[in-house]
Design a protein around this motif. Sequence first.
Motif, PDB file in Angstrom:
ATOM      1  N   UNK A 136      -5.003 -55.709   0.276  1.00 25.07           N
ATOM      2  CA  UNK A 136      -4.080 -55.610  -0.913  1.00 25.07           C
ATOM      3  C   UNK A 136      -5.141 -55.532  -2.237  1.00 25.07           C
ATOM      4  N   UNK A 137      -6.289 -56.154  -2.054  1.00 23.10           N
ATOM      5  CA  UNK A 137      -7.374 -56.351  -2.964  1.00 23.10           C
ATOM      6  C   UNK A 137      -7.772 -54.906  -3.494  1.00 23.10           C
ATOM      7  N   UNK A 190       7.175 -58.117  -2.076  1.00 22.33           N
ATOM      8  CA  UNK A 190       6.179 -57.613  -1.311  1.00 22.33           C
ATOM      9  C   UNK A 190       5.775 -56.333  -2.043  1.00 22.33           C
ATOM     10  N   UNK A 191       5.215 -56.454  -3.320  1.00 22.19           N
ATOM     11  CA  UNK A 191       4.918 -55.433  -4.043  1.00 22.19           C
ATOM     12  C   UNK A 191       3.640 -54.663  -3.457  1.00 22.19           C
ATOM     13  N   UNK A 251      10.229 -50.500  -9.207  1.00 19.51           N
ATOM     14  CA  UNK A 251       8.748 -50.600  -8.832  1.00 19.51           C
ATOM     15  C   UNK A 251       7.935 -51.346  -9.900  1.00 19.51           C
ATOM     16  N   UNK A 252       8.689 -51.317 -11.278  1.00 21.60           N
ATOM     17  CA  UNK A 252       8.029 -51.838 -12.250  1.00 21.60           C
ATOM     18  C   UNK A 252       7.961 -53.252 -12.269  1.00 21.60           C
ATOM     19  N   UNK A 268      14.031 -55.049   3.757  1.00 22.86           N
ATOM     20  CA  UNK A 268      13.321 -56.302   2.992  1.00 22.86           C
ATOM     21  C   UNK A 268      12.552 -56.148   1.969  1.00 22.86           C
ATOM     22  N   UNK A 269      12.821 -55.085   1.015  1.00 19.90           N
ATOM     23  CA  UNK A 269      11.881 -54.500  -0.106  1.00 19.90           C
ATOM     24  C   UNK A 269      12.304 -55.333  -1.279  1.00 19.90           C
ATOM     25  N   UNK A 270      13.589 -55.614  -1.506  1.00 19.01           N
ATOM     26  CA  UNK A 270      14.116 -56.155  -2.664  1.00 19.01           C
ATOM     27  C   UNK A 270      14.739 -57.740  -2.279  1.00 19.01           C
ATOM     28  N   UNK A 271      15.029 -58.482  -3.506  1.00 19.20           N
ATOM     29  CA  UNK A 271      15.644 -59.723  -3.201  1.00 19.20           C
ATOM     30  C   UNK A 271      16.565 -59.623  -4.417  1.00 19.20           C
ATOM     31  N   UNK A 272      17.777 -60.398  -4.296  1.00 22.31           N
ATOM     32  CA  UNK A 272      18.748 -60.576  -5.207  1.00 22.31           C
ATOM     33  C   UNK A 272      18.522 -61.740  -6.127  1.00 22.31           C
ATOM     34  N   UNK A 273      18.567 -61.930  -7.361  1.00 22.86           N
ATOM     35  CA  UNK A 273      17.917 -62.845  -8.237  1.00 22.86           C
ATOM     36  C   UNK A 273      19.353 -63.180  -9.105  1.00 22.86           C
TER      37      UNK A 273
END
Length: 482
Positions: free
Chosen positions: A174-175, A386-387, A448-449, A477-482
């Motif tokens: 990731x880094x 999981x950006x 993606x922002x 599994x790329x988004x979650x509901x907030x």
Amino acid sequence: SVKPYKNILVFRPMQHRTEDPRLCCSRIEPLKGDLFPSHVDEGRTRSLSRLNFNSPTALFESLISPVKVETFFKEFWEQKPLLIQRNDPSLAAYYQSLFRFSDLKRLCLQGLYYGKDVNVCRCINGKKKVLNKDGKVHFLQLRKDFDQKRATIQFHQPQRFKDEFWRIQEKLECYFGSLVGSNVYITPAGSQGLPPHYDDVEVFILQLDGKKHWRLYSPTVPLAPEYSVEPEDRIGTPTHDFILKPGDLLYFPRGTIHQAETPSGLAHSTHVTISTYQNNSWGAFLLDSISGLVFDIAKEDVALRTGIPQQMLMQVETPIAAKRKLSGFLRTLADQLENRKGMLSSDMKKDFFMHRLPPYCEENGTEILEPDEKFPTFDSTIRLQFRDHTVLTVGPDEVQSDEALQKMVYIYHSLKNVRQTHMMGREETEIHGLRFPLSHVDALKQIWSGSAVPIKDLKLRTNEEKENLALSLWTECLIQVV
């Protein structure tokens, strides 16, 4: 000729507390009369904790502490070696826990194979002698070769089996935004596993157990694009000569010629090499990007669609007139690139996300992910998760056949990757992701922002498209509901 490393520095921590605020930071002075790499000796004045896994940046900061990240990239990265010597028993104990000789016995019972998982080798008269057997690795034979033949055991990609390496390397991927591999080397006393050589990767050495005597030499090929063994009579005298002990860290750039041996009279040495930035150069990125750029511009510029001269492909050398024509096209591409908006096609992105590690799941140590419990509806607000493990890119429609070739938006992710195949070749991997029409790119950029976005505010023409986009991302599994 290649010049040896210059401007070697030593970091000297304060030896006692002082009330003078001007003296409360470590001094940095030129190291005179010595050819050691830049050297950090913390002594008893600083106590490094175990690695910080709060974020990819925090992990790398703790890995190279007390050297600052800004200093590292300004003065060392791709330039010269850095040696960090530590006298921290707690950190040494943590390094030792990463991999022990006894781990091999347990792993052999799980099923390891020569060549794929383990290499047994020894450097004899400047040449590497491979001592592998056929088929499955048996620990008693491995121990026999280690004790009697003084052979080095090279264990490939321990992150496939050891959770802590998975945890470290996933954060480092990731880094760096690049694949991160690792190998463990266990070498008996008075022995050397590999001849002098250089690698095509940036290398971080963590000394886990015992001591290792290292010698580094000026590169014959700076930032080398490939691995190569160098004969002793070509490398000259060492520019750096030192011993690593548990808790120490060594970094050197690709192309740095090196060799290492376990000193006689000591216990065996165990170290791990963590490597990255293979084929991650500007040259590689240019090769990757230019084909997509030509594809796009050729649709707009008829000159790029005109045919080459008859029989040019039959000639041994490219005619001068053709070279001038190509030079003109390259200048056109350069001008177009600077003013072009939108994303460039990139197979490098696809390759990275196809082969990198999945996210480390601290709760249960598994790679299985399930969609968020909350189901997205038209009135929901969603946020990307999981950006660091997802990427947007564009490319030709790979499933279209008869119609004119069109660009599509692709989302690649590593959430379903399998760590057991990480860095083990390309034949067993598959790409995970989604594809959408180019008309979806603005809505995807909204998500993606990183900000929370109401589904109804997505930049798409119909409510049905908005709901379908959210549902597709939720299923992966790329988004979650907030």
